[in-house]
Design a protein around this motif. Structure first.
Motif, PDB file in Angstrom:
ATOM      1  N   ASP A   1       0.832  -1.213   0.000  1.00 33.48           N
ATOM      2  CA  ASP A   1       0.000   0.000   0.000  1.00 33.48           C
ATOM      3  C   ASP A   1       0.865   1.260   0.000  1.00 33.48           C
ATOM      4  O   ASP A   1       0.417   2.333  -0.376  1.00 33.48           O
ATOM      5  CB  ASP A   1      -0.998  -0.022   1.175  1.00 33.48           C
ATOM      6  N   ASN A   2       2.109   1.124   0.427  1.00 38.43           N
ATOM      7  CA  ASN A   2       3.063   2.237   0.510  1.00 38.43           C
ATOM      8  C   ASN A   2       2.615   3.328   1.484  1.00 38.43           C
ATOM      9  O   ASN A   2       3.120   4.457   1.424  1.00 38.43           O
ATOM     10  CB  ASN A   2       3.346   2.847  -0.874  1.00 38.43           C
ATOM     11  N   THR A   3       1.688   3.011   2.366  1.00 41.29           N
ATOM     12  CA  THR A   3       1.210   4.013   3.332  1.00 41.29           C
ATOM     13  C   THR A   3       1.299   3.540   4.784  1.00 41.29           C
ATOM     14  O   THR A   3       1.326   4.370   5.682  1.00 41.29           O
ATOM     15  CB  THR A   3      -0.268   4.393   3.051  1.00 41.29           C
ATOM     16  N   CYS A   4       1.325   2.243   5.029  1.00 40.05           N
ATOM     17  CA  CYS A   4       1.331   1.763   6.423  1.00 40.05           C
ATOM     18  C   CYS A   4       2.671   2.110   7.084  1.00 40.05           C
ATOM     19  O   CYS A   4       3.613   2.536   6.422  1.00 40.05           O
ATOM     20  CB  CYS A   4       1.062   0.255   6.477  1.00 40.05           C
ATOM     21  N   ALA A   5       2.758   1.900   8.372  1.00 42.01           N
ATOM     22  CA  ALA A   5       3.974   2.271   9.118  1.00 42.01           C
ATOM     23  C   ALA A   5       5.192   1.492   8.621  1.00 42.01           C
ATOM     24  O   ALA A   5       6.301   2.036   8.573  1.00 42.01           O
ATOM     25  CB  ALA A   5       3.758   2.014  10.612  1.00 42.01           C
ATOM     26  N   ILE A   6       4.986   0.245   8.219  1.00 42.91           N
ATOM     27  CA  ILE A   6       6.118  -0.570   7.754  1.00 42.91           C
ATOM     28  C   ILE A   6       6.601  -0.047   6.395  1.00 42.91           C
ATOM     29  O   ILE A   6       7.804   0.081   6.156  1.00 42.91           O
ATOM     30  CB  ILE A   6       5.702  -2.066   7.647  1.00 42.91           C
ATOM     31  N   CYS A   7       5.655   0.281   5.508  1.00 42.53           N
ATOM     32  CA  CYS A   7       6.025   0.871   4.208  1.00 42.53           C
ATOM     33  C   CYS A   7       6.739   2.204   4.405  1.00 42.53           C
ATOM     34  O   CYS A   7       7.755   2.482   3.761  1.00 42.53           O
ATOM     35  CB  CYS A   7       4.782   1.108   3.348  1.00 42.53           C
ATOM     36  N   GLN A   8       6.195   3.017   5.286  1.00 45.01           N
ATOM     37  CA  GLN A   8       6.785   4.339   5.509  1.00 45.01           C
ATOM     38  C   GLN A   8       8.207   4.226   6.029  1.00 45.01           C
ATOM     39  O   GLN A   8       9.037   5.109   5.804  1.00 45.01           O
ATOM     40  CB  GLN A   8       5.910   5.156   6.479  1.00 45.01           C
TER      41      GLN A   8
ATOM     42  N   ARG B   1       7.360  -6.015   3.348  1.00 43.49           N
ATOM     43  CA  ARG B   1       6.680  -6.539   4.533  1.00 43.49           C
ATOM     44  C   ARG B   1       5.459  -5.691   4.886  1.00 43.49           C
ATOM     45  O   ARG B   1       4.994  -5.706   6.033  1.00 43.49           O
ATOM     46  CB  ARG B   1       7.641  -6.611   5.734  1.00 43.49           C
ATOM     47  N   CYS B   2       4.946  -4.944   3.921  1.00 39.10           N
ATOM     48  CA  CYS B   2       3.719  -4.152   4.109  1.00 39.10           C
ATOM     49  C   CYS B   2       2.659  -4.981   4.824  1.00 39.10           C
ATOM     50  O   CYS B   2       2.520  -6.178   4.545  1.00 39.10           O
ATOM     51  CB  CYS B   2       3.206  -3.723   2.723  1.00 39.10           C
ATOM     52  N   ILE B   3       1.895  -4.349   5.697  1.00 42.42           N
ATOM     53  CA  ILE B   3       0.866  -5.123   6.412  1.00 42.42           C
ATOM     54  C   ILE B   3      -0.203  -5.648   5.451  1.00 42.42           C
ATOM     55  O   ILE B   3      -0.945  -6.560   5.787  1.00 42.42           O
ATOM     56  CB  ILE B   3       0.213  -4.303   7.558  1.00 42.42           C
TER      57      ILE B   3
HETATM   58 ZN   LIG Z   1       2.223  -0.943   3.736  1.00 43.20          ZN
END
Ligand SMILES: [Zn+2]
Length: 340
Positions: free
Chosen positions: A89-96, A102-104
């Protein structure tokens, strides 16, 4: 459409498959300009990673968007795009934090089988990066390299903290290892030592920026790296194979305080705790968050600052995908590019 399907060990068929369609409103459908065979495809191809049912193959892709779902806003039909094997998604905390692999909400794009003319990409807004325009045909090999092998080599080099003043060693002379050499060079490494026994691969490593070649492997390879680094080991070591031997070769080639970036998909690797404890090194790796590096890699390729497409030493029509696998399996080719 017709695409590649793996039926069992060394049995890849080019056969009729359903055209992908928009399933979620966040999807995009891409018409691929190129696809390729990955070193990691060889694990199931060789039966080391068994499959339970006929499996569509391929996870590297670039091409023109044909259609997007109703919620896609950042990319649009007609644009040339590249994405990673993991949708994010490139928006979750892991992506950020830069770990889009490992995006949620991560999804394996390869589930759709990219060795085909068309591919469904989930989470298109977070996954795909558009190029500044439609690329000329000669840029396509380098752009598709960014989808995985270059991105993976790049992450290996970043994880190993390759940079100015550093001596970097690369374990593995497959496409990822060779492009890790290129990445280490781009990141400003002072010395890049490629470990390879194959003349054509050594030559490519040198073209990509290797300053030294070590032909020994295992304990002899470790001894050679130490010999070249005043007995200390390299600052940064990139592991690009995924076996017990290559991982231990990487760990033992690293000086205390140094960094190992491991990007070879681990198969049966077990790390000895006590040796690790006294080695005092950093270990950082995993499936590369290619999405983090795509804008920078695309920029470098678009401006012809790097030419990772040289890693493809075999180009075939997609219909000849089975020969593409055979050539890599028999190590006649480093990496096969396929044109739908
Ligand atoms: Zn993500």
């Amino acid at each position: 459409m017709r695409g590649a399907v793996l039926y069992g060990p060394r049995d890849v068929r080019f056969e009729e498959r359903p055209d992908p369609t928009i399933v979620e409103p966040t999807d995009a459908i891409i018409r691929l300009s190129a696809t390729c065979v990955c070193g990691s495809d060889l694990w199931p191809y060789r039966g080391i990673e068994p499959i339970t049912a006929p499996t569509p193959m391929g996870h590297e892709y670039c091409g023109i968007i044909e259609e997007v779902g109703s919620e896609v806003t950042l990319v649009k039909p007609g644009e040339f795009v590249i994405g990673s094997f993991f949708a994010s998604d490139n928006t979750c905390a892991i992506c950020q934090a830069g770990y889009q692999s490992r995006c949620i909400h991560n999804q394996y794009v390869g589930a759709g089988g990219a060795q085909a003319p068309l591919l469904r990409v989930p989470l298109a807004d977070g996954t795909l990066v558009a190029t500044p325009g439609t690329p000329s045909d000669d840029l396509v090999p380098s752009l598709i390299a960014a989808s995985d092998v270059l991105g993976t080599g790049w992450f290996g080099a970043v994880a190993a903290e390759a940079g100015p003043g550093k001596t970097v060693a690369v374990v593995g002379d497959g496409a990822v290892g060779l492009l890790a050499v290129l990445a280490a060079k781009q990141l400003g490494a002072e010395r890049v030592i490629a470990m390879s026994r194959h003349e054509s691969r050594q030559q490519l490593a040198s073209e990509f920026g290797a300053t030294e070649i070590v032909t020994e492997r295992g304990d002899a390879g470790v001894a050679k790296i130490k010999e070249l680094t005043d007995g200390l080991g390299a600052h940064s070591v990139i592991e690009a194979v995924g076996t017990q031997e290559s991982m231990m070769q990487a760990i033992r080639s690293t000086r205390p305080g140094g960094h190992v970036g491991y990007v070879g998909v681990a198969h049966g690797v077990e790390l000895p705790g006590e040796e690790l404890f006294y080695s005092e090194i950093h270990l950082h790796g995993g499936p590369a968050p290619v999405r983090r590096f795509l804008p920078e890699m695309i920029d470098l390729i678009w401006n012809q600052m790097i030419n990772p497409g040289k890693v493809f030493d075999l180009q075939l029509p997609l219909a000849d995908v089975a020969e593409g696998y055979r050539a890599m399996d028999e190590r006649r080719a480093v990496k096969t590019l396929l044109r739908p």
